[in-house]
Design an enzyme around this catalytic site. Sequence first.
Site, mmCIF file in Angstrom:
data_model
loop_
_atom_site.group_PDB
_atom_site.id
_atom_site.type_symbol
_atom_site.label_atom_id
_atom_site.label_comp_id
_atom_site.label_asym_id
_atom_site.label_seq_id
_atom_site.Cartn_x
_atom_site.Cartn_y
_atom_site.Cartn_z
ATOM 1 C CG HIS A 122 -6.154 -7.370 3.708
ATOM 2 N ND1 HIS A 122 -6.331 -6.824 4.954
ATOM 3 C CD2 HIS A 122 -4.867 -7.802 3.671
ATOM 4 C CE1 HIS A 122 -5.205 -6.908 5.637
ATOM 5 N NE2 HIS A 122 -4.302 -7.503 4.883
ATOM 6 C CG ASN A 154 -2.280 -5.143 8.870
ATOM 7 O OD1 ASN A 154 -3.177 -5.109 8.042
ATOM 8 N ND2 ASN A 154 -1.308 -6.017 8.848
#
Length: 484
Positions: free
Chosen positions: A55, A128
């Site tokens: 990420h 997510n």
Amino acid sequence: MSKATTMTTAAGNGIGDNQNSLTAGPRGPVLMADYQLMEKMAHFNRERVPERVVHAKGAGAYGKFTVTHDISKYTCAQIFSKVGNSCETFARFSTVAGELGSPDTARDPRGFAVKFYTADGNWDMVGNNTPVFFIRDALKFSDFIHSQKRDPRSGMRDATMQWDFWSLSPESLHQITTLFSDRGIPKTLRHMNGYGSHTFSLWNAKGERYWVKWHFKTMQGNKTLTQAEANKIAGEDLDHHRRDLFTAIENGDFPKWTVMVQIMPERDAETYAIHPFDVTKVWPHADYPLQEVGVLELNRNPQNYFAEVEQAAFEPGNLPRGMGASPDKMLQARILSYPDAHRYRIGVNYAALEVNKPRIPVQHYHRDGATRFDGNSGSAVNYQPNSFGGPVDVAAYKEPPLRISGDADRYDHRAGNDDYQQAGALYRLMSAEQKRQLIANLVGALQGVPEFIQVRQLKHFYQADPAYGQGVAEGLGIALNKVI
Ligand code: NDP
């Protein structure tokens, strides 16, 4: 134009010349005594903190969460105590595998992390844009990420590594089907859903616990990019999604999501046919319908990307009273790994940074540590119990006890698990055009992978749905009798 102020050193000493180094004569060498030059270069050398292992590339914005429907019978969380309650939020969206400079339009799940600065402390939803994940046991997490990152020899990403791991890990099939579907590349960060993915819990003042799945449904509509569109944009604008979110908010076009929950009474978990703490599975809506809870709006861009987006630190363990985790193995490990990553990446006092700290006073006995930049709790007593009015633990914040049973052991998380039904259900709900895109995306991604790995993966697609397996096999030019 704003009036210029005097430039200073970090110590506040005024600077007379920021254009020319201090040299012995106009052509002479630079003097060691040029403190300002040394300070400038030394600070520059230290500008980067380690990027997130996963990420890394993200975009963030502040906003507001407003409660629109009453769920106070399930939770005593202050934010949900009445309809109309609201709190400030900070959201960060990200790709997973790419580095800081990677293109925004890669086929990858998107991180969907939201910090809710509630009046009872921070609640972080670190989710997510997909409701499920590739693996269900965190012991496999670093193996999984290694397989998706760069080959140790060539330094390049490598489809063989990816499909070798995936084909040997059938629990990934549901998430693979999501990732290679049209939803695998959102048009913008505003046009995608978010999901808590794990099962979390809510508990009320009577001590009753409910399991909960969180959904953030985009009010802009789900919109996606084809692989060809995404490839083209990647060659033109690496920051396409970051730019879109920033520009939309600057223009007053504030994106919104409807926040929804699925609620399961605690005891149902023992008998529900689907393992409710398995992050590779959803709870079908027919079993646990979506209930509307609130609205998330993003309406303010950060003033400084590094301070607010790069240093933002989300933790799935940040759960105010009335909310809790679940026995989900992946979630349990993330409760440790997120703060651990922040301590390594930005330092032990990361939680005191402006973007991370709650909007209410923090009272604890942590002291000192590198770069203690606030008052370090001043002269207050630094141990507990004490006789000098230090903060105390309050039983009302204790979670109700959780019933558990069984022997401690390393249980085979792949045994007796149906990894195919939900992946097949997802395939079957797609339109003909979505199926075509899914198969084309998979065929493209599997090109060049050794045939024995292709065949091993095709067996998974086939088991999810024969038409799914057949479609990919045909695209790869592999005879179906090698698969069945
Ligand atoms: P439903 O028909 O009630 O729900 C289907 C869900 O699928 C909707 O939430 C829809 O989201 C979502 N969806 C549609 N197209 C895609 C896509 N290409 N990629 C990912 N999600 C998509 O069915 P069930 O609840 O019985 O679930 C059937 C299957 O749907 C599951 O096996 C799962 O793969 C998928 N799914 C289920 C979710 C759940 O929480 N039950 C959540 C997301 C997906 P939207 O409304 O935003 O269009």
